[in-house]
Motif scaffolding. Structure first.
Motif, PDB file in Angstrom:
ATOM      1  N   ILE A 297     -12.421  -9.973   5.978  1.00  0.00           N
ATOM      2  CA  ILE A 297     -12.567  -9.493   7.358  1.00  0.00           C
ATOM      3  C   ILE A 297     -11.194  -9.211   7.949  1.00  0.00           C
ATOM      4  CG2 ILE A 297     -13.339 -10.111   9.680  1.00  0.00           C
ATOM      5  CD1 ILE A 297     -15.577 -11.737   8.391  1.00  0.00           C
ATOM      6  N   THR A 298     -10.287 -10.173   7.843  1.00  0.00           N
ATOM      7  CA  THR A 298      -8.943  -9.943   8.383  1.00  0.00           C
ATOM      8  C   THR A 298      -8.194  -8.906   7.559  1.00  0.00           C
ATOM      9  OG1 THR A 298      -8.108 -11.820   7.100  1.00  0.00           O
ATOM     10  CG2 THR A 298      -8.788 -12.257   9.343  1.00  0.00           C
ATOM     11  N   MET A 299      -8.392  -8.919   6.252  1.00  0.00           N
ATOM     12  CA  MET A 299      -7.684  -7.968   5.386  1.00  0.00           C
ATOM     13  C   MET A 299      -8.047  -6.525   5.728  1.00  0.00           C
ATOM     14  SD  MET A 299      -5.564  -7.607   2.855  1.00  0.00           S
ATOM     15  CE  MET A 299      -5.510  -9.238   2.125  1.00  0.00           C
ATOM     16  N   ASN A 300      -9.305  -6.285   6.058  1.00  0.00           N
ATOM     17  CA  ASN A 300      -9.767  -4.915   6.275  1.00  0.00           C
ATOM     18  C   ASN A 300      -9.802  -4.497   7.742  1.00  0.00           C
ATOM     19  OD1 ASN A 300     -11.005  -3.708   3.549  1.00  0.00           O
ATOM     20  ND2 ASN A 300     -11.361  -5.911   3.578  1.00  0.00           N
ATOM     21  N   LEU A 301      -9.914  -5.451   8.658  1.00  0.00           N
ATOM     22  CA  LEU A 301     -10.099  -5.092  10.066  1.00  0.00           C
ATOM     23  C   LEU A 301      -8.862  -5.304  10.924  1.00  0.00           C
ATOM     24  CD1 LEU A 301     -13.690  -6.452  10.834  1.00  0.00           C
ATOM     25  CD2 LEU A 301     -12.994  -4.217   9.977  1.00  0.00           C
ATOM     26  N   VAL A 302      -7.834  -5.938  10.401  1.00  0.00           N
ATOM     27  CA  VAL A 302      -6.649  -6.240  11.210  1.00  0.00           C
ATOM     28  C   VAL A 302      -5.431  -5.569  10.588  1.00  0.00           C
ATOM     29  CG1 VAL A 302      -5.246  -8.083  12.230  1.00  0.00           C
ATOM     30  CG2 VAL A 302      -7.696  -8.454  11.841  1.00  0.00           C
ATOM     31  N   PRO A 303      -5.152  -4.311  10.959  1.00  0.00           N
ATOM     32  CA  PRO A 303      -4.006  -3.598  10.366  1.00  0.00           C
ATOM     33  C   PRO A 303      -2.659  -4.085  10.888  1.00  0.00           C
ATOM     34  CG  PRO A 303      -5.088  -2.212  12.003  1.00  0.00           C
ATOM     35  CD  PRO A 303      -5.938  -3.433  11.849  1.00  0.00           C
ATOM     36  N   PHE A 304      -2.638  -4.667  12.100  1.00  0.00           N
ATOM     37  CA  PHE A 304      -1.420  -5.225  12.684  1.00  0.00           C
ATOM     38  C   PHE A 304      -1.718  -6.669  13.110  1.00  0.00           C
ATOM     39  CE2 PHE A 304      -1.573  -0.682  13.835  1.00  0.00           C
ATOM     40  CZ  PHE A 304      -0.515  -0.233  13.039  1.00  0.00           C
ATOM     41  N   PRO A 305      -0.795  -7.594  12.856  1.00  0.00           N
ATOM     42  CA  PRO A 305      -1.100  -9.021  13.068  1.00  0.00           C
ATOM     43  C   PRO A 305      -1.608  -9.372  14.461  1.00  0.00           C
ATOM     44  CG  PRO A 305       0.976  -8.765  11.886  1.00  0.00           C
ATOM     45  CD  PRO A 305       0.551  -7.392  12.304  1.00  0.00           C
ATOM     46  N   ARG A 306      -1.015  -8.794  15.507  1.00  0.00           N
ATOM     47  CA  ARG A 306      -1.407  -9.178  16.865  1.00  0.00           C
ATOM     48  C   ARG A 306      -2.701  -8.498  17.307  1.00  0.00           C
ATOM     49  NH1 ARG A 306       2.374 -10.795  20.715  1.00  0.00           N
ATOM     50  NH2 ARG A 306       1.674  -9.131  22.110  1.00  0.00           N
ATOM     51  N   LEU A 307      -3.018  -7.373  16.721  1.00  0.00           N
ATOM     52  CA  LEU A 307      -4.200  -6.615  17.143  1.00  0.00           C
ATOM     53  C   LEU A 307      -5.420  -7.087  16.347  1.00  0.00           C
ATOM     54  CD1 LEU A 307      -2.693  -3.019  17.514  1.00  0.00           C
ATOM     55  CD2 LEU A 307      -2.551  -4.985  19.046  1.00  0.00           C
ATOM     56  N   HIS A 308      -5.811  -8.316  16.591  1.00  0.00           N
ATOM     57  CA  HIS A 308      -6.877  -8.936  15.801  1.00  0.00           C
ATOM     58  C   HIS A 308      -8.091  -9.305  16.658  1.00  0.00           C
ATOM     59  CE1 HIS A 308      -4.023 -12.481  16.691  1.00  0.00           C
ATOM     60  NE2 HIS A 308      -5.048 -12.614  17.517  1.00  0.00           N
ATOM     61  N   TYR A 309      -8.294  -8.600  17.760  1.00  0.00           N
ATOM     62  CA  TYR A 309      -9.451  -8.839  18.632  1.00  0.00           C
ATOM     63  C   TYR A 309     -10.583  -7.886  18.230  1.00  0.00           C
ATOM     64  CZ  TYR A 309      -6.331 -11.637  21.512  1.00  0.00           C
ATOM     65  OH  TYR A 309      -5.457 -12.602  21.956  1.00  0.00           O
ATOM     66  N   LEU A 310     -11.708  -8.451  17.797  1.00  0.00           N
ATOM     67  CA  LEU A 310     -12.803  -7.651  17.257  1.00  0.00           C
ATOM     68  C   LEU A 310     -13.996  -7.646  18.208  1.00  0.00           C
ATOM     69  CD1 LEU A 310     -12.742  -8.863  13.530  1.00  0.00           C
ATOM     70  CD2 LEU A 310     -11.377  -7.061  14.620  1.00  0.00           C
ATOM     71  N   VAL A 311     -14.576  -6.471  18.399  1.00  0.00           N
ATOM     72  CA  VAL A 311     -15.750  -6.303  19.259  1.00  0.00           C
ATOM     73  C   VAL A 311     -17.001  -6.468  18.402  1.00  0.00           C
ATOM     74  CG1 VAL A 311     -16.947  -4.785  20.874  1.00  0.00           C
ATOM     75  CG2 VAL A 311     -14.448  -4.704  20.703  1.00  0.00           C
ATOM     76  N   ALA A 312     -17.824  -7.434  18.753  1.00  0.00           N
ATOM     77  CA  ALA A 312     -19.019  -7.742  17.963  1.00  0.00           C
ATOM     78  C   ALA A 312     -20.266  -7.148  18.613  1.00  0.00           C
ATOM     79  CB  ALA A 312     -19.187  -9.252  17.816  1.00  0.00           C
TER      80      ALA A 312
END
Length: 486
Positions: A297-312
């Motif tokens: 999930i983090t490997m594919n959805l978080v291209p930049f470390p700080r931009l890790h807020y996901l809309v569910a």
């Protein structure tokens, strides 16, 4: 098999966690009717010989005379003991290890500084030791799930203190945060302060954050309430979805839930969040033809470390454990999941930019159905130019109890800027008048600089998302360098 530990903090976090464990047991009971302790159960539960004091290296054998019980891989933290005490008196009391509970009596008074600075210092060593004990029972610890709210003092303050501990002591273990944000009409006047102060830690220390807005949950509950048929007396119709044929002395028990009987005001809202966690962890708990590991999930959805807020977003939507709704058509389920009415955040992703998106499907669904729906939907979704095929798909064979299939989408989308900007505006409105600041700075270790640093961190986060959104339409525009720290 990997294991995960759930850390429940504050009233909201513990109520959501309680619902999650209840629902998880129901799912395992529906599949594993003999109650055999297997790899699926071991992902979130320990198998304990209750004759002894939880000895290490517990055997999973089923010899005569051994009394087995399941213990959740959970740590419960609250600076008011009411909710945890209620849980330990309820139907799930035997699922929790009493040594994994940390409570106080006075609470944090809706003050982030009291939770983070005062109680953090006071209980830091005990929290660290309790988490260490839970981690020692794991053969391969992969992930921590932190459940908390942002508006109160314990959830925001102690919750982010726990996150700091995990980042320092378990840097290689993924940290997933489910954070419930207050609505604009929240009755806690200092909730904007607490939320912005907490967000600084979420941005710097979490691997992945699922922001959930209270108002979105309220709207979903109202939507579902109108959809459930009623009797002539006005009472909602419930249908049991779990068989009672579970072996009575098995490791799994068909625990009678509280939602369908004595429902409390926030139970329906908490149940929606619990279903989100249930669907997100389904691949870690059950087999599937295309399971998605949590690290993917983090490997594919978080291209930049700080931009890790996901809309569910989820489909179908249901709040009660025992409601059996008619199944949605498969294609309609995909359409629903990309509508703002099914989102757990009050924003519209279709008018914003997708950095990446995951589809976590459960049940009797073919990969061809998933590909067909991706092809059908992607023309209406705006993906960033360097990740036009940024889809991560997962397929777990086990559907939620009572449903033929379900879909959870998690999208890294710039629409979160809208929610964060609204939060910032509420923060600034208070901070410009220096309202209630003295309640925070009177706590030892808290300084006015913490407010300015947290506001600056939020501004930077908003600007980083905004920069991506601004240049999305034309890849040839010279995009400003993102100020992103590792």
């Amino acid at each position: 098999m990997t294991q995960s530990i759930v850390v429940q903090v504050g009233q909201c976090g513990n109520q959501i966690g309680c619902q999650f464990w209840d629902l998880a047991l129901r799912e395992h009971a529906a599949i594993n009717k003999r109650g055999v302790y297997d790899e699926s159960l071991s992902s979130f539960f320990r198998n304990v010989d209750s004759r002894y004091d939880d000895p290490p290296n517990i055997s999973v054998s089923e010899s005569k005379g051994q009394i087995r019980s399941l213990k959740a891989r959970a740590v419960l933290v609250d600076m008011e003991e009411g909710v945890v005490s209620e849980i330990m008196k309820g139907s799930l009391r035997d699922v929790f290890d009493c040594r994994q509970l940390i409570t106080d009596v006075s609470g944090c008074g809706n003050n982030w500084a009291v939770g983070h600075k005062m109680y953090g210092s006071q209980y830091g060593e005990q929290i660290s030791e309790t988490i260490r004990r839970a981690a020692e029972f794991c053969d391969c610890l992969q992930c921590f799930f932190i459940l908390h709210s942002m508006g109160g003092g314990t959830g925001s303050g102690v919750g982010t203190f726990v996150l700091d501990i995990l980042a320092d002591e378990y840097p290689d273990v993924y940290r997933f945060v489910t954070a419930v944000y207050p609505s604009a009409e929240d009755d806690v006047i200092t909730s904007p302060y607490n939320s912005v102060l907490a967000m600084r830690q979420l941005t710097e220390k979490a691997d992945c954050v699922l922001p959930i807005e209270n108002q979105a949950l309220v709207d979903i509950v109202n939507k579902i309430s109108h959809a459930i048929p009623s009797t002539k007396t006005g009472k909602k119709v419930f249908t049991s979805t779990v068989s009672n044929s579970i072996k009575p002395d098995s490791a799994i028990t068909n625990i009678e839930g509280a939602i369908s009987k004595d429902e409390k005001p926030f139970d329906a809202m908490n149940n929606i969040v619990a279903n989100l966690l249930l669907n997100m962890t389904s691949s870690a708990r059950f087999e599937g033809s295309l399971n998605v590991d949590l690290n993917e999930i983090t490997m594919n959805l978080v291209p930049f470390p700080r931009l890790h807020y996901l809309v569910a977003s989820q489909s179908p939507l249901y709040v009660f454990k025992d409601v059996h709704l008619p199944p949605r058509r498969l294609d309609q389920m995909f359409t629903d999941a990309f509508s703002k009415e099914h989102q757990l955040l009050k924003a519209d992703p279709k008018h914003s930019l997708y950095l990446a998106c995951s589809l976590m499907v459960r049940g009797n669904v073919e990969m061809s159905d998933i590909r067909r729906n991706i092809d059908r939907l992607k023309s209406s979704l705006k993906f960033i130019h360097w990740n036009q095929e940024g889809w991560k798909t997962g397929l777990c064979n086990v559907a939620p109890v009572g449903q033929p299939y379900s879909l959870l989408t998690m999208a890294n989308n710039t629409c979160v800027c809208e929610s964060f900007t609204n939060l910032k505006d509420r923060f600034v409105k208070l901070y410009k008048r220096k309202a209630h600041i003295h309640h925070y700075t009177s706590v030892e270790g808290m300084e006015v600089g913490d407010f300015t640093a947290s506001l600056e961190s939020l501004n930077t986060l908003i600007n980083e998302y905004y920069q991506l959104d601004k240049t999305a339409g034309n890849p040839n525009i010279n995009q400003p360098r993102l100020q992103i720290n590792s």
